[in-house]
Design a protein around this motif. Structure first.
Motif, PDB file in Angstrom:
ATOM      1  N   HIS A 289       5.067  -1.839 -12.909  1.00  0.00           N
ATOM      2  CA  HIS A 289       4.847  -0.485 -13.393  1.00  0.00           C
ATOM      3  C   HIS A 289       4.462   0.466 -12.260  1.00  0.00           C
ATOM      4  N   ARG A 290       3.834  -0.059 -11.239  1.00  0.00           N
ATOM      5  CA  ARG A 290       3.527   0.772 -10.070  1.00  0.00           C
ATOM      6  C   ARG A 290       4.822   1.198  -9.372  1.00  0.00           C
ATOM      7  N   ARG A 291       5.857   0.360  -9.467  1.00  0.00           N
ATOM      8  CA  ARG A 291       7.096   0.592  -8.718  1.00  0.00           C
ATOM      9  C   ARG A 291       8.270   1.040  -9.587  1.00  0.00           C
TER      10      ARG A 291
ATOM     11  N   GLN B 120       0.806  -1.225   0.000  1.00  0.00           N
ATOM     12  CA  GLN B 120       0.000   0.000   0.000  1.00  0.00           C
ATOM     13  C   GLN B 120       0.840   1.276   0.000  1.00  0.00           C
ATOM     14  N   ASP B 121       2.070   1.197   0.512  1.00  0.00           N
ATOM     15  CA  ASP B 121       2.901   2.391   0.619  1.00  0.00           C
ATOM     16  C   ASP B 121       3.390   2.856  -0.751  1.00  0.00           C
ATOM     17  N   ASN B 122       3.818   4.102  -0.796  1.00  0.00           N
ATOM     18  CA  ASN B 122       4.322   4.704  -2.030  1.00  0.00           C
ATOM     19  C   ASN B 122       5.845   4.629  -2.050  1.00  0.00           C
TER      20      ASN B 122
ATOM     21  N   GLU C 150       5.548  -8.202  -4.947  1.00  0.00           N
ATOM     22  CA  GLU C 150       5.726  -6.795  -4.590  1.00  0.00           C
ATOM     23  C   GLU C 150       6.696  -6.662  -3.409  1.00  0.00           C
ATOM     24  N   GLU C 151       6.589  -7.575  -2.463  1.00  0.00           N
ATOM     25  CA  GLU C 151       7.509  -7.575  -1.331  1.00  0.00           C
ATOM     26  C   GLU C 151       8.940  -7.899  -1.769  1.00  0.00           C
TER      27      GLU C 151
END
Length: 535
Positions: free
Chosen positions: A322-324, A77-79, A261-262
Motif C-alpha cells: 500500500h505504501r507503493r 526509505q525513498d518515495n 520492498e526491494e
C-alpha cells in the motif's frame, strides 16, 4: 539489452519429449527460437543466483540470521511507486488457483472469481505431456475456443464473462529435462513463460487484457531483477511496449520476506502486487533454519495465520504494497465443500470465513481459494469489508514489523495424529504427483506441493533434533517414522482398494518419503528428488 530477430535462426534446443501433431502447434520453430533466445541470455544468470542461494544457506547455517539489508535501506526509505495497474486487475477480491488441465481452466474461469491463476508450478505435476497440453489449453482459453467433453457426456465451455487470467511459471530451481540446451535441461520457468508469452501476448492485448504472471519462490531482489530483465527482453523481441507485462510476486520464502520492498522496486514497471504464499512460506522457514535445533515447529495443523510470525509477515505485505501503490493479496483457503457431512462442512466453512474476515479487515486487497464452492463465501466477505475495488489507500504505517517479529517461533506441540497426518498427506500427494496430478483432494483439503513439502520437512526436523518429541513423551526417531510410513501406507491401501493401489505409485512414494526424511542432509525440494521419476 535488445533482442535479436527470432526468424531464420538455426535452433540448438533439443526436444527429447514426444511431439505430436497437436504439440507441434505449440512447439513451432518461431516459438522455440524465442525460448532458445531466453535460455541463451538468462540461464547463466539464473545459475549464478541459484549458487547464491547455496551461499546464503551456508551463512545461515553458521548463525547469520536474516535481517533487512542496510545496503538497500535507501530503497525502503525513498518515495517511489509501482507502475499503473491495468483495469482488469484493479479488482482482485477473490482469486482461484489450479493446474492447467482443460476442465479446471474452464471451471475456474467460469467460477465467479475475479482472477484465475493457471499454475504450472505447485499445483501441476511437471510431466512433459501435462505441460504442453497446458500450453494448448491456455492458448485455446485466450482465444475463447476452449471446450471440454467429459466421459459422461457433459460439455464444458466458457461463459460470456470470465475471470482475468494469470499464469504462474515454475520456480527458478526447477529444470525441464525434455528440452535441452548444450546438453543440459533448461530452466522450466523459461519454457513456461516463453511459450505462453509468445503464443498469447498479442492476442491478450487486442482483447483489452495483457500477459499477466505470478512469480513463485523468489528469495532475493536480484532474482526479481532477473525476471524484470526477462520481461524487457521478451517485450522487445515481440515489439510490445515495456511495462505491458504485469506480475504479482509470491512472498513464499522467509528470505523473500526481508526483501519484499526491494523486489517491488526491481519490478516496479511490471509489478502490480505481492501475495502471501503462506504454505510455502512455512516450508521455507523450516528449510532455511534446518540446522537450528531450537527452530523445531509444532504440528502443521497448529501453525495458523494468527501465529505471530505469519501475522507479522501478512501485515508487512500489506504495509509495503500500500505504501507503493500495489495490491496486497492474502493467502489460500484450501477447504473443499463436504457434501455428505453438513456439520463438518459448516465447521470447515467457519474457518474459511474467519480467515477471510481477518484478511479483509487487516487490509488485504483480495484472497485465494482452491475450490469454486468457496468463491461466493470469499466474495461475500470482501464485498462487506471492501465495497470498493481495492483498499490500497489503507496504510499500516503505525505498525513496526521487525526481524524479530518475522522470526518468532510458533508455539504448540507434536501429536501422534499430527505425525500420522503428515506422513499420510505426503504419501497421498507424492503418489498422485508421480502419476501426473499436482492438485490433490486429501482430507477435504485441496493440496498442492507445499503441503507435502511442509510435511516431509517437519518429519526430518522432528527426527533429527531433541525437541522432536510427541506430547506423550516418545521421541520421534527414524524407526518410528519408518514404522508409521508402512502403517499409513497399509491404511491407504485398504482405503483405495487393491486395483487402485497396484495401478498407482504408492511403494515409490513411500520409498522417496522415507529416503528424504531419514537421510542426514536436508533435501532442498522434494519435487526435485521426485522429478527424476516423472515421464
Amino acid at each position: 539489452m535488445s533482442a535479436p530477430p527470432i526468424e531464420n535462426q538455426k535452433l540448438s534446443l533439443q526436444i527429447i519429449g514426444k511431439v505430436t501433431a497437436e504439440f507441434a502447434t505449440i512447439l513451432t520453430t518461431s516459438a522455440l527460437a524465442f525460448v532458445e533466445d531466453l535460455v541463451k541470455q538468462f540461464t547463466p544468470h539464473r545459475d549464478e543466483l541459484l549458487a547464491r542461494r547455496l551461499e546464503r544457506q551456508q551463512q545461515i547455517d553458521v548463525g547469520q540470521l536474516p535481517d533487512f539489508f542496510p545496503a538497500t535501506a535507501h530503497i525502503r526509505q525513498d518515495n517511489w511507486q509501482v507502475g499503473p495497474t491495468p483495469a482488469d486487475l484493479q479488482d482482485r477480491r477473490v482469486e482461484i488457483t489450479g493446474p492447467v488441465d482443460r476442465k479446471m481452466i474452464i471451471n475456474a474461469l467460469n467460477s465467479g472469481a475475479k482472477v484465475f491463476l493457471a499454475d504450472f508450478e505447485d499445483a501441476q505435476s511437471p510431466t512433459w505431456s501435462g505441460l504442453i497440453e497446458g500450453q494448448i489449453n491456455l492458448r485455446d482459453a485466450v482465444n475463447q475456443v476452449i471446450e471440454y467433453h467429459s466421459p459422461e457426456g457433459k460439455r464444458y465451455q466458457l461463459n460470456s464473462q470470465t475471470a482475468t487470467l494469470l499464469v504462474r511459471p515454475r520456480g527458478w530451481h526447477l529444470p525441464e529435462k525434455h528440452m535441452l540446451w548444450q546438453g543440459k535441461p533448461i530452466p522450466g520457468a523459461l519454457m513456461d513463460f516463453g511459450l505462453y508469452f509468445f503464443h498469447n501476448a498479442h492476442t491478450l492485448i487486442t482483447k483489452g487484457s495483457g500477459p499477466y504472471f505470478y512469480l513463485p519462490k523468489l528469495e532475493s531482489h536480484l532474482e526479481a531483477r532477473l525476471w524484470n530483465d526477462i520481461f524487457n527482453y521478451a517485450q522487445d523481441a515481440l515489439e510490445i511496449p515495456r511495462g505491458t507485462i504485469k506480475a504479482t510476486v509470491l512472498i513464499e520464502t522467509i528470505l523473500g520476506a526481508f526483501e519484499m520492498e526491494e523486489m517491488l522496486y526491481e519490478l516496479r514497471e511490471h509489478c502490480v502486487g505481492l501475495n502471501c504464499g503462506r504454505w510455502d512460506y512455512i516450508f521455507s522457514f523450516i528449510k532455511r533454519f534446518h540446522k537450528y535445533p531450537d527452530f523445531v515447529l509444532p504440528g502443521r495443523e497448529q501453525i495458523t495465520m494468527t501465529s505471530h510470525f505469519l501475522r507479522s509477515y501478512s501485515q508487512k505485505v500489506i504495509q509495503v504494497c500500500h505504501r507503493r501503490g500495489a495490491h496486497a493479496m492474502g493467502g489460500m483457503a484450501a477447504q473443499i465443500p463436504i457434501k455428505n457431512d453438513p456439520q463438518a462442512n459448516e465447521m470447515a466453512l467457519t474457518k474459511v470465513r474467519a480467515d477471510k474476515e481477518r484478511e479483509a479487515k487487516d487490509g488485504h486487497d483480495g484472497t485465494w481459494v482452491a475450490h469454486p464452492g468457496l468463491v461466493p463465501i470469499a466474495v461475500e466477505i470482501f464485498n462487506k469489508y471492501m465495497p470498493q475495488p481495492n483498499q490500497k489507500d489503507r496504510q499500516l504505517e503505525t505498525i513496526d514489523i521487525t526481524a524479530k517479529d518475522l522470526l518468532t517461533l510458533p508455539t504448540g506441540n507434536i501429536t501422534e495424529a499430527g505425525l500420522r497426518n503428515n506422513i499420510s498427506a505426503a504419501l497421498q500427494y507424492l503418489e498422485a504427483w508421480l502419476g501426473g496430478n499436482g492438485c490433490v483432494p486429501i482430507n477435504n483439503l485441496m493440496e498442492d506441493a507445499a503441503t507435502a513439502e511442509i510435511a516431509r520437512a517437519q518429519l526430518w526436523q522432528w527426527i533429527h533434533y531433541p525437541k522432536g518429541v510427541l506430547n506423550d513423551g516418545r521421541k520421534i526417531t527414524v524407526d518410528l517414522v519408518r514404522q508409521t510410513i508402512h502403517q499409513e501406507l497399509e491404511s491407504i491401501r485398504n482405503q483405495v482398494g487393491e486395483p487402485r493401489y497396484q495401478a498407482g505409485h504408492y511403494p515409490l512414494a513411500a520409498k522417496l518419503l522415507e529416503q528424504i526424511t531419514t537421510q542426514d542432509e536436508f533435501a532442498e525440494f522434494l519435487t526435485l528428488v521426485a522429478y527424476e521419476h516423472l515421464p
